[in-house]
Enzyme design. Sequence first.
Site, short mmCIF file in Angstrom:
data_model
loop_
_atom_site.label_atom_id
_atom_site.label_comp_id
_atom_site.label_asym_id
_atom_site.label_seq_id
_atom_site.Cartn_x
_atom_site.Cartn_y
_atom_site.Cartn_z
N CYS A 1 -0.15 -10.84 -5.71
CA CYS A 1 -0.93 -9.63 -5.47
C CYS A 1 -2.10 -9.53 -6.46
O CYS A 1 -2.99 -10.35 -6.44
CB CYS A 1 -0.03 -8.40 -5.48
N HIS B 1 3.62 -10.01 -1.06
CA HIS B 1 4.73 -9.88 -2.01
C HIS B 1 5.92 -10.70 -1.53
O HIS B 1 6.68 -10.24 -0.68
CB HIS B 1 5.14 -8.41 -2.16
N GLU C 1 8.67 -11.24 -3.01
CA GLU C 1 9.93 -10.57 -3.37
C GLU C 1 10.31 -9.48 -2.38
O GLU C 1 11.45 -9.00 -2.39
CB GLU C 1 9.82 -10.00 -4.79
#
Length: 214
Positions: free
Chosen positions: A84, A194, A196
């Site tokens: 990001c 992202h 995650e």
Amino acid sequence: MNRLQVAVIDYGMGNLRSVANALKAVAPDVRIEITSDPEQIATAERVVFPGQGAMPDCIRELDTRGLRQAVIAATRDKPFLGICIGLQMLFEHSEEGDVPGLGIYPGEVKRFPAEKMVDIHGAKLKVPHMGWSQVEQSVTHDMWRDIPDLARFYYVHSYYVAPAESALTAATTAYPFDYTCAIARDNVFAVQFHPEKSAESGLQLLRNFVNWKP
């Protein structure tokens, strides 16, 4: 103590714990730590550079903690994953706050232009770009191993990178126009989305990073 294998850089910005927890989920036997210690970052085998928030705040906090040189050094000599804002800060300049980035790669960070934010039916698209979008892989890369082309990843952002060198682009996303959502060069791989928060495809990307030998 055994050598730190993955350092997740803590400069006060970003969802660090979720990134670290996702890495631990895919690599339970690997020593992973969140750290703001330049020495730990320098000696770690791999470095993850996450980020959320506004570019001016991220640059300021990075400098306040004395981590600018540690990040720049890590991009030169070890497997490095930017996430990001951790992608955006690698470039020369951002329209967000009109601030310089770290200048590792030539190019700009641009805001989604209001006049272009309409879909094929003419409906207005929201900024920030938030949600799941397909990622079209531009290059064959070890970081894409076992991730199908056009897999969906999760995004939250109002700005995107526009590299000055097309060869940097490792993948694109359409919102609504195609823009660079991942870059790759030598030991550096960085993404706008992202991983995650991106279910199995995101976990696979993190698993690939832990095993990547650029």
